[in-house]
Design a protein around this motif. Structure first.
Motif, PDB file in Angstrom:
ATOM      1  N   PHE A  65      -6.391   9.651  -8.277  1.00 44.70           N
ATOM      2  CA  PHE A  65      -5.934   8.311  -8.229  1.00 44.70           C
ATOM      3  C   PHE A  65      -7.075   7.182  -7.944  1.00 44.70           C
ATOM      4  N   GLY A  66      -7.951   7.732  -6.809  1.00 43.48           N
ATOM      5  CA  GLY A  66      -8.934   7.091  -6.382  1.00 43.48           C
ATOM      6  C   GLY A  66      -8.586   6.666  -4.958  1.00 43.48           C
ATOM      7  N   ILE A  67      -7.874   7.546  -4.165  1.00 47.29           N
ATOM      8  CA  ILE A  67      -8.011   7.331  -2.538  1.00 47.29           C
ATOM      9  C   ILE A  67      -8.114   8.837  -2.143  1.00 47.29           C
TER      10      ILE A  67
ATOM     11  N   GLU B 206      -4.209  -4.246  -5.705  1.00 49.58           N
ATOM     12  CA  GLU B 206      -5.140  -5.263  -5.994  1.00 49.58           C
ATOM     13  C   GLU B 206      -4.409  -6.531  -5.444  1.00 49.58           C
ATOM     14  N   SER B 207      -3.014  -6.578  -5.333  1.00 48.83           N
ATOM     15  CA  SER B 207      -2.480  -7.807  -4.852  1.00 48.83           C
ATOM     16  C   SER B 207      -2.577  -8.031  -3.449  1.00 48.83           C
TER      17      SER B 207
ATOM     18  N   PRO C  17       0.999   4.895 -12.307  1.00 45.63           N
ATOM     19  CA  PRO C  17      -0.212   4.524 -11.735  1.00 45.63           C
ATOM     20  C   PRO C  17      -0.520   3.035 -12.127  1.00 45.63           C
ATOM     21  N   ASP C  18      -0.385   2.594 -13.195  1.00 44.62           N
ATOM     22  CA  ASP C  18      -0.860   1.365 -13.353  1.00 44.62           C
ATOM     23  C   ASP C  18      -0.144   0.092 -12.233  1.00 44.62           C
ATOM     24  N   GLU C  19       1.282   0.463 -12.050  1.00 41.43           N
ATOM     25  CA  GLU C  19       1.968  -0.352 -10.920  1.00 41.43           C
ATOM     26  C   GLU C  19       1.441  -0.106  -9.728  1.00 41.43           C
ATOM     27  N   ALA C  20       0.811   1.216  -9.380  1.00 40.49           N
ATOM     28  CA  ALA C  20       0.152   1.355  -8.151  1.00 40.49           C
ATOM     29  C   ALA C  20      -1.119   0.516  -7.903  1.00 40.49           C
ATOM     30  N   ALA C  21      -1.902   0.337  -8.995  1.00 36.46           N
ATOM     31  CA  ALA C  21      -3.033  -0.279  -8.856  1.00 36.46           C
ATOM     32  C   ALA C  21      -2.879  -1.918  -8.598  1.00 36.46           C
TER      33      ALA C  21
ATOM     34  N   VAL D   8       0.718  -1.183   0.054  1.00 36.08           N
ATOM     35  CA  VAL D   8       0.076  -0.036  -0.052  1.00 36.08           C
ATOM     36  C   VAL D   8       0.958   1.178  -0.007  1.00 36.08           C
ATOM     37  N   ARG D   9       1.893   1.259   0.830  1.00 39.53           N
ATOM     38  CA  ARG D   9       2.781   2.493   0.805  1.00 39.53           C
ATOM     39  C   ARG D   9       3.561   2.432  -0.402  1.00 39.53           C
ATOM     40  N   GLN D  10       4.095   1.539  -1.048  1.00 43.60           N
ATOM     41  CA  GLN D  10       4.571   1.525  -2.219  1.00 43.60           C
ATOM     42  C   GLN D  10       3.575   2.141  -3.542  1.00 43.60           C
ATOM     43  N   ALA D  11       2.340   1.576  -3.455  1.00 45.23           N
ATOM     44  CA  ALA D  11       1.245   2.050  -4.261  1.00 45.23           C
ATOM     45  C   ALA D  11       1.122   3.580  -4.349  1.00 45.23           C
TER      46      ALA D  11
END
Length: 231
Positions: free
Chosen positions: A198-200, A151-152, A143-147, A80-83
């Motif tokens: 981004f959605g947060i 999700e992981s 942002p793709d990597e963040a998503a 989550v922090r990395q995202a």
């Protein structure tokens, strides 16, 4: 220069930064030393419009940083922090807040140490974390990597907003001290805006700087913005 004689030196004292900015723009002040947080891009442009003034920028220890509250179970997750770091274009926001004059080359990954002053120490820090199995990461905007990271660990995105594994909306609050310079306040708000996009959903709370210790000790924050120059 050693043969140039100075008849006298005037040390000005001002009661507000507004007066300082006006004096700088008019050329009333000949020499001024300050940290980058004291200047906004608009003020820099005003100062540099004076042909008789020059600005020299040098690196500084530390810098602006976000500190996560691990008492928040979602922020305790490294994914989550990395995202959060991947979800924000840090270079773009820093340039908008401070101006390109203050965005200096830095070692990648960032270790919070002046690379041009202590290059060997920078490499020691990088090597140490690599030897511990936790190599430092260069968080470029992705942002793709963040998503993927969210999700992981069970997060889902619905109608443009991220939800935690237990189904609650994932929201954050960034705390920043009232003693912070205007560009730092601007940067904190821009970070919140980027995360919200981004959605947060993220908000900023400006707390009295005198309450810093209490807020930290009680864990009354999700993320706290601290600068090397002020809290």
């Amino acid at each position: 220069a050693k043969d140039i004689k100075v008849d006298y030196i005037v040390e000005w004292q001002y009661s507000s930064m507004t007066q300082v900015y006006a004096a700088l723009a008019s050329g009333k002040i000949s020499i001024w030393n300050t940290g980058p947080g004291s200047l906004s891009p608009s003020i820099i442009a005003t100062i540099l419009s004076n042909p008789n003034m020059k600005m020299f920028t040098i690196p500084w220890w530390g810098g602006d940083a976000l500190y996560f509250n691990f008492l928040n179970p979602w922020l305790a997750m490294p994914q989550v922090r990395q995202a959060i770091y991947y979800a924000v274009n840090w270079t773009q926001l820093a340039q908008a807040a401070y101006g390109p004059q203050f965005i200096l080359p830095s070692p990648m990954p960032q270790v919070g140490i002046m690379n041009d002053k202590y290059p060997s120490l920078v490499q020691q820090v990088i090597s140490y974390w690599a030897s511990q199995g936790s190599p430092l990461i260069n968080y470029t905007y992705n942002p793709d990597e963040a998503a993927k990271l969210l999700e992981s660990v069970g997060f889902t995105k619905k109608n443009g907003v991220w939800y935690t594994p237990n189904g609650s909306e994932f929201t954050l609050t960034i705390y920043i001290g009232s003693g912070s310079a205007p560009p730092q306040i601007t940067l904190a708000n821009e970070i919140a805006s980027a995360l919200t996009s981004f959605g947060i959903p993220t908000t900023v709370t400006v707390y009295p700087s005198s309450e810093f210790s209490t807020i930290v000790q009680k864990g009354q924050y999700d993320i706290i913005f601290i600068s090397g120059l002020s809290i």
